[in-house]
Design an enzyme around this catalytic site. Structure first.
Site, short mmCIF file in Angstrom:
data_model
loop_
_atom_site.label_atom_id
_atom_site.label_comp_id
_atom_site.label_asym_id
_atom_site.label_seq_id
_atom_site.Cartn_x
_atom_site.Cartn_y
_atom_site.Cartn_z
N ASP A 114 9.97 -52.59 -11.17
CA ASP A 114 9.96 -54.02 -10.84
C ASP A 114 9.91 -54.78 -12.17
O ASP A 114 10.11 -54.19 -13.25
CB ASP A 114 8.80 -54.36 -9.88
CG ASP A 114 7.44 -54.24 -10.55
OD1 ASP A 114 7.36 -53.81 -11.73
OD2 ASP A 114 6.43 -54.56 -9.89
N CYS A 166 6.02 -49.80 -12.45
CA CYS A 166 5.66 -51.18 -12.14
C CYS A 166 4.58 -51.59 -13.15
O CYS A 166 4.45 -50.96 -14.19
CB CYS A 166 5.21 -51.33 -10.68
SG CYS A 166 3.80 -50.32 -10.20
N GLY A 167 3.81 -52.62 -12.85
CA GLY A 167 2.82 -53.06 -13.82
C GLY A 167 1.75 -52.00 -14.06
O GLY A 167 1.40 -51.71 -15.20
N THR A 168 1.25 -51.44 -12.98
CA THR A 168 0.19 -50.43 -13.08
C THR A 168 0.66 -49.02 -12.73
O THR A 168 -0.05 -48.05 -13.03
CB THR A 168 -0.95 -50.76 -12.10
OG1 THR A 168 -0.41 -50.77 -10.78
CG2 THR A 168 -1.60 -52.10 -12.42
N HIS A 176 1.20 -28.01 -10.38
CA HIS A 176 0.37 -27.84 -9.18
C HIS A 176 0.89 -28.61 -7.97
O HIS A 176 0.75 -28.15 -6.84
CB HIS A 176 -1.06 -28.30 -9.45
CG HIS A 176 -1.83 -27.38 -10.35
ND1 HIS A 176 -3.20 -27.44 -10.50
CD2 HIS A 176 -1.41 -26.36 -11.15
CE1 HIS A 176 -3.60 -26.51 -11.36
NE2 HIS A 176 -2.54 -25.85 -11.77
N HIS A 192 -0.87 -23.05 -4.40
CA HIS A 192 -0.30 -24.40 -4.47
C HIS A 192 0.73 -24.62 -3.36
O HIS A 192 0.84 -25.72 -2.83
CB HIS A 192 0.29 -24.65 -5.85
CG HIS A 192 -0.75 -24.64 -6.93
ND1 HIS A 192 -1.86 -25.46 -6.87
CD2 HIS A 192 -0.87 -23.89 -8.04
CE1 HIS A 192 -2.62 -25.22 -7.93
NE2 HIS A 192 -2.05 -24.28 -8.65
C1 RB5 Z 1 3.41 -57.18 -10.26
O1 RB5 Z 1 2.75 -58.28 -10.76
C2 RB5 Z 1 2.45 -56.02 -10.07
O2 RB5 Z 1 1.59 -56.27 -9.02
C3 RB5 Z 1 3.22 -54.74 -9.85
O3 RB5 Z 1 4.06 -54.52 -10.93
C4 RB5 Z 1 2.43 -53.46 -9.73
O4 RB5 Z 1 1.49 -53.36 -10.76
C5 RB5 Z 1 1.87 -53.16 -8.42
O5 RB5 Z 1 1.24 -52.11 -8.22
#
Ligand code: RB5
Length: 152
Positions: free
Chosen positions: A12, A69-71, A102, A138
């Site tokens: 994203d 994504c961000g996280t 695993h 596994h």
């Molecule tokens: C976008 O701002 C953020 O929420 C998305 O990239 C992600 O981290 C969601 O898990």
């Protein structure tokens, strides 16, 4: 490394920059990939890209996927909704190795706001090189994961 595998990659807006770095790395090491978007930093919705990449892996044209994504959390949650996808959020190389050995992870997720470019490259390198151990314990555990269906 088995470079005949094709990689589906997506992000994203939060993962866009790190995805470009990972794409640079894949080009440098000569792996075949397809970028399923996003193609800019305009705010967008991570499940759309998790679905595109996850389906590409399940359909078989791509043997593994990378989602950023961000996280890395949203991508992991969304991709794991797709039957047959085993997405693993990895922000260190040990986890990346174990995710393959695993858990036979077929999708790697990372957070573009969590780790830097150098570490991401190293995680991708380790993850692509690692192989599922094929050990029976596994295999049994992965089958148990498959067998889980709405237990509550
Ligand atoms: C976008 O701002 C953020 O929420 C998305 O990239 C992600 O981290 C969601 O898990």
């Amino acid at each position: 490394m088995n470079k005949t595998k094709k990689i589906a990659i997506g992000s994203d807006h939060g993962g866009f920059e790190l995805k470009n770095e990972v794409i640079n790395y894949l080009q440098e090491i000569g792996w075949i990939y397809k970028d399923f978007g996003a193609y800019d930093t305009k705010p967008t919705h991570y499940p759309d890209y998790a679905l595109r990449v996850g389906k590409a892996v399940i359909d078989g044209e791509y043997q593994c996927g990378i989602l950023i994504c961000g996280t890395g959390i949203g991508m992991s949650i969304a991709a794991n909704k797709i039957k047959g996808i085993r997405a693993s959020l990895c922000h260190d190389t040990f986890s990346a190795q174990m995710a393959k050995e695993h858990n036979d992870a077929n999708v790697l997720t990372m957070g573009g706001r969590v780790i830097g470019k150098g570490l991401a490259r190293e995680i991708v390198r380790v993850w692509l090189m690692a192989k599922f151990s094929q050990e029976s314990r596994h295999i049994i555990r992965l089958q148990k994961v498959v067998d889980i269906y709405e237990p509550c």
